[in-house]
Write a protein that holds these residues in place. Structure first.
Motif, PDB file in Angstrom:
ATOM      1  N   UNK A  75       7.284   0.828  14.101  1.00 49.47           N
ATOM      2  CA  UNK A  75       5.946   1.377  14.355  1.00 49.47           C
ATOM      3  C   UNK A  75       5.927   2.451  15.444  1.00 49.47           C
ATOM      4  N   UNK A  76       7.084   3.025  15.779  1.00 47.10           N
ATOM      5  CA  UNK A  76       7.105   4.127  16.735  1.00 47.10           C
ATOM      6  C   UNK A  76       6.842   5.426  15.965  1.00 47.10           C
ATOM      7  N   UNK A  77       5.583   5.635  15.658  1.00 47.40           N
ATOM      8  CA  UNK A  77       5.201   6.748  14.800  1.00 47.40           C
ATOM      9  C   UNK A  77       5.446   8.116  15.403  1.00 47.40           C
ATOM     10  N   UNK A  78       5.655   8.194  16.718  1.00 47.19           N
ATOM     11  CA  UNK A  78       5.860   9.495  17.361  1.00 47.19           C
ATOM     12  C   UNK A  78       7.298   9.990  17.236  1.00 47.19           C
ATOM     13  N   UNK A  79       8.232   9.097  16.887  1.00 46.08           N
ATOM     14  CA  UNK A  79       9.646   9.495  16.801  1.00 46.08           C
ATOM     15  C   UNK A  79       9.868  10.464  15.642  1.00 46.08           C
ATOM     16  N   UNK A  96      13.825   0.661  12.503  1.00 46.39           N
ATOM     17  CA  UNK A  96      13.060   1.909  12.489  1.00 46.39           C
ATOM     18  C   UNK A  96      11.945   1.873  11.433  1.00 46.39           C
ATOM     19  N   UNK A  97      11.560   0.692  11.018  1.00 46.45           N
ATOM     20  CA  UNK A  97      10.514   0.568  10.003  1.00 46.45           C
ATOM     21  C   UNK A  97       9.207   1.185  10.490  1.00 46.45           C
ATOM     22  N   UNK A  98       8.535   1.863   9.574  1.00 49.04           N
ATOM     23  CA  UNK A  98       7.225   2.471   9.842  1.00 49.04           C
ATOM     24  C   UNK A  98       7.270   3.586  10.885  1.00 49.04           C
ATOM     25  N   UNK A  99       8.457   4.178  11.083  1.00 52.74           N
ATOM     26  CA  UNK A  99       8.535   5.395  11.901  1.00 52.74           C
ATOM     27  C   UNK A  99       8.237   6.561  10.964  1.00 52.74           C
ATOM     28  N   UNK A 100       6.972   6.737  10.668  1.00 52.82           N
ATOM     29  CA  UNK A 100       6.575   7.596   9.560  1.00 52.82           C
ATOM     30  C   UNK A 100       6.803   9.080   9.809  1.00 52.82           C
ATOM     31  N   UNK A 101       7.067   9.499  11.054  1.00 51.97           N
ATOM     32  CA  UNK A 101       7.375  10.903  11.332  1.00 51.97           C
ATOM     33  C   UNK A 101       8.869  11.169  11.533  1.00 51.97           C
ATOM     34  N   UNK A 102       9.686  10.139  11.438  1.00 50.93           N
ATOM     35  CA  UNK A 102      11.128  10.291  11.622  1.00 50.93           C
ATOM     36  C   UNK A 102      11.727  11.059  10.452  1.00 50.93           C
ATOM     37  N   UNK A 103      12.312  12.224  10.732  1.00 49.81           N
ATOM     38  CA  UNK A 103      12.882  13.010   9.643  1.00 49.81           C
ATOM     39  C   UNK A 103      14.387  13.215   9.777  1.00 49.81           C
ATOM     40  N   UNK A 104      14.969  12.862  10.932  1.00 45.70           N
ATOM     41  CA  UNK A 104      16.401  13.063  11.102  1.00 45.70           C
ATOM     42  C   UNK A 104      17.031  11.899  11.858  1.00 45.70           C
ATOM     43  N   UNK A 119      18.097  -5.244   6.205  1.00 43.68           N
ATOM     44  CA  UNK A 119      16.806  -5.271   5.519  1.00 43.68           C
ATOM     45  C   UNK A 119      15.755  -4.457   6.287  1.00 43.68           C
ATOM     46  N   UNK A 120      15.051  -3.604   5.544  1.00 46.12           N
ATOM     47  CA  UNK A 120      13.884  -2.856   6.058  1.00 46.12           C
ATOM     48  C   UNK A 120      14.202  -1.910   7.209  1.00 46.12           C
ATOM     49  N   UNK A 121      15.465  -1.560   7.406  1.00 44.39           N
ATOM     50  CA  UNK A 121      15.849  -0.748   8.566  1.00 44.39           C
ATOM     51  C   UNK A 121      15.053   0.551   8.658  1.00 44.39           C
ATOM     52  N   UNK A 122      14.956   1.280   7.536  1.00 44.35           N
ATOM     53  CA  UNK A 122      14.254   2.563   7.528  1.00 44.35           C
ATOM     54  C   UNK A 122      13.042   2.533   6.580  1.00 44.35           C
ATOM     55  N   UNK A 123      12.502   1.375   6.361  1.00 45.43           N
ATOM     56  CA  UNK A 123      11.358   1.232   5.456  1.00 45.43           C
ATOM     57  C   UNK A 123      10.168   2.060   5.946  1.00 45.43           C
ATOM     58  N   UNK A 124       9.554   2.775   5.000  1.00 43.69           N
ATOM     59  CA  UNK A 124       8.352   3.581   5.280  1.00 43.69           C
ATOM     60  C   UNK A 124       8.578   4.684   6.312  1.00 43.69           C
ATOM     61  N   UNK A 125       9.797   5.216   6.334  1.00 46.25           N
ATOM     62  CA  UNK A 125      10.040   6.432   7.123  1.00 46.25           C
ATOM     63  C   UNK A 125       9.679   7.609   6.221  1.00 46.25           C
ATOM     64  N   UNK A 126       8.424   7.956   6.228  1.00 42.32           N
ATOM     65  CA  UNK A 126       7.850   8.840   5.211  1.00 42.32           C
ATOM     66  C   UNK A 126       8.431  10.241   5.202  1.00 42.32           C
TER      67      UNK A 126
END
Length: 358
Positions: A75-79, A96-104, A119-126
């Motif tokens: 949930x660290x959405x700023x990363x 890193x689940x739900x880090x929705x701004x993580x691109x790299x 499990x779920x390590x990068x889930x929802x990294x949009x």
């Protein structure tokens, strides 16, 4: 932002990450735990860190940083960018689940002590667009990259053995055409709704296509199944609208419920000798299906197996009329299909039941 501009941004970010990492402050704002017995450090949380570029240091207080704890940065959405230390041997589930701004994720490929993406390590990294996994990876866990809609490329290493349930589900931009031959297990709905996969070869050690593995892969046109495959599970290729052909190996015992339902581009199916069961709705709503070859080994056809096969003209059966009649068929196995003819070794049967012997 256009794709071109985004790529330029990524390149600039890489340069900036390199420059900053060389001058990175010794002040640690992350939460961590030191294991003095083993002489290692585990990062446990974001702490007071607020920068959108996150560096995992090589060491803290002289101890190597080897692990990131479960849910450490969830949930660290700023990363936006994470730079990993080469010392990392474990990244916890949901880290890193739900880090929705993580691109790299920089440095992941160099983490050669890492054996699984949990499990779920990068889930929802949009915004995650690509990922190069280290060659040491043997398992990709449940929901590991679930819901990463911009993930286009991923390097699957040759030591990979298991792709678990929902691992890449809802990765609608993912483009892969080959799974390493080392893989022996692909979990249920592992590639569910991966819209951009167009062709795929299944590794020779895979024995089962699990439930819904390729459900909703709407651009999948061709897939190669290995000899030795034993079971095609429920919904395996359901709603693969573009699938034009499928080779069913003779080692397969059962074609599962709705396995090829709504595969609207399929026109001909050859089921080889050895297959025993065609389950409920297996080829339902395959609206372009014109002919199907059925072997003598078939002893069961489930309800609605060929439901709404509006263009079905012929069923070519390897046995006799008597053999065909003896097959267990559930109610409406051919419901709302065309007026096809069943061609047997010694005659033919019209859809209305009229029998004509040679």
């Amino acid at each position: 932002m256009t794709k071109c501009n985004l790529l330029i941004w990524v390149m600039i970010t890489l340069v900036v990450v390199t420059m900053i990492s060389c001058e990175w402050s010794e002040k640690i704002q992350l939460e961590y735990e030191i294991d003095e017995v083993n002489g290692t450090v585990t990062i446990t949380g974001i702490g007071t860190e607020t920068d959108d570029v996150l560096f995992i240091p090589d060491e803290i207080d002289g101890y190597p940083v080897t692990a990131i704890a479960d849910y450490a940065f969830r949930d660290c959405g700023f990363l936006q960018v994470v730079r990993l230390s080469v010392n990392i041997t474990s990244i916890g589930q949901g880290a890193f689940a739900n880090c929705y701004n993580l691109f790299m994720i920089s440095g992941l490929k160099e983490c050669t002590g890492l054996t699984e993406i949990k499990d779920s390590t990068f889930m929802n990294c949009s915004w995650l667009m690509s990922s190069d996994l280290p060659d040491s990876i043997e398992r990709i866990g449940e929901h590991a990259f679930y819901g990463c809609p911009r993930l286009i490329e991923i390097y699957l290493p040759n030591n990979l053995k298991e792709i678990d349930n929902y691992a890449f589900a809802q990765c609608v931009s993912l483009q892969i055409d080959e799974i390493p031959n080392s893989v022996a297990s692909i979990g249920l709905r592992a590639f569910d709704n991966c819209w951009s996969i167009t062709s795929l070869t299944i590794p020779p050690n895979v024995k089962t296509i699990e439930q819904g593995v390729f459900l909703g892969c709407i651009d999948l046109k061709e897939v190669s199944l290995p000899e030795g495959l034993e079971h095609i599970g429920m919904w395996a290729f359901n709603n693969c609208y573009a699938l034009e052909a499928i080779n069913i190996p003779s080692s397969v015992n059962t074609i599962g419920q709705q396995a090829f339902m709504s595969c609207n581009a399929l026109s001909n199916i050859i089921i080889p000798e050895g297959v025993k069961k065609i389950e409920h709705g297996a080829f339902a709503s395959a609206t372009s299906l014109e002919s199907i070859d059925i072997p003598k080994s078939i002893n069961f056809i489930g309800s609605f197996a060929f439901y709404q096969s509006y263009n079905l003209q012929s069923i070519n059966y390897a046995g006799t009329i008597e053999d065909w009649i003896a097959i267990e068929k559930e109610l409406n196995w051919d419901g709302e299909s065309a007026d096809f003819t069943i061609y047997c070794a010694d005659g033919q049967i019209a859809k209305d039941g009229t029998v004509t012997y040679n």
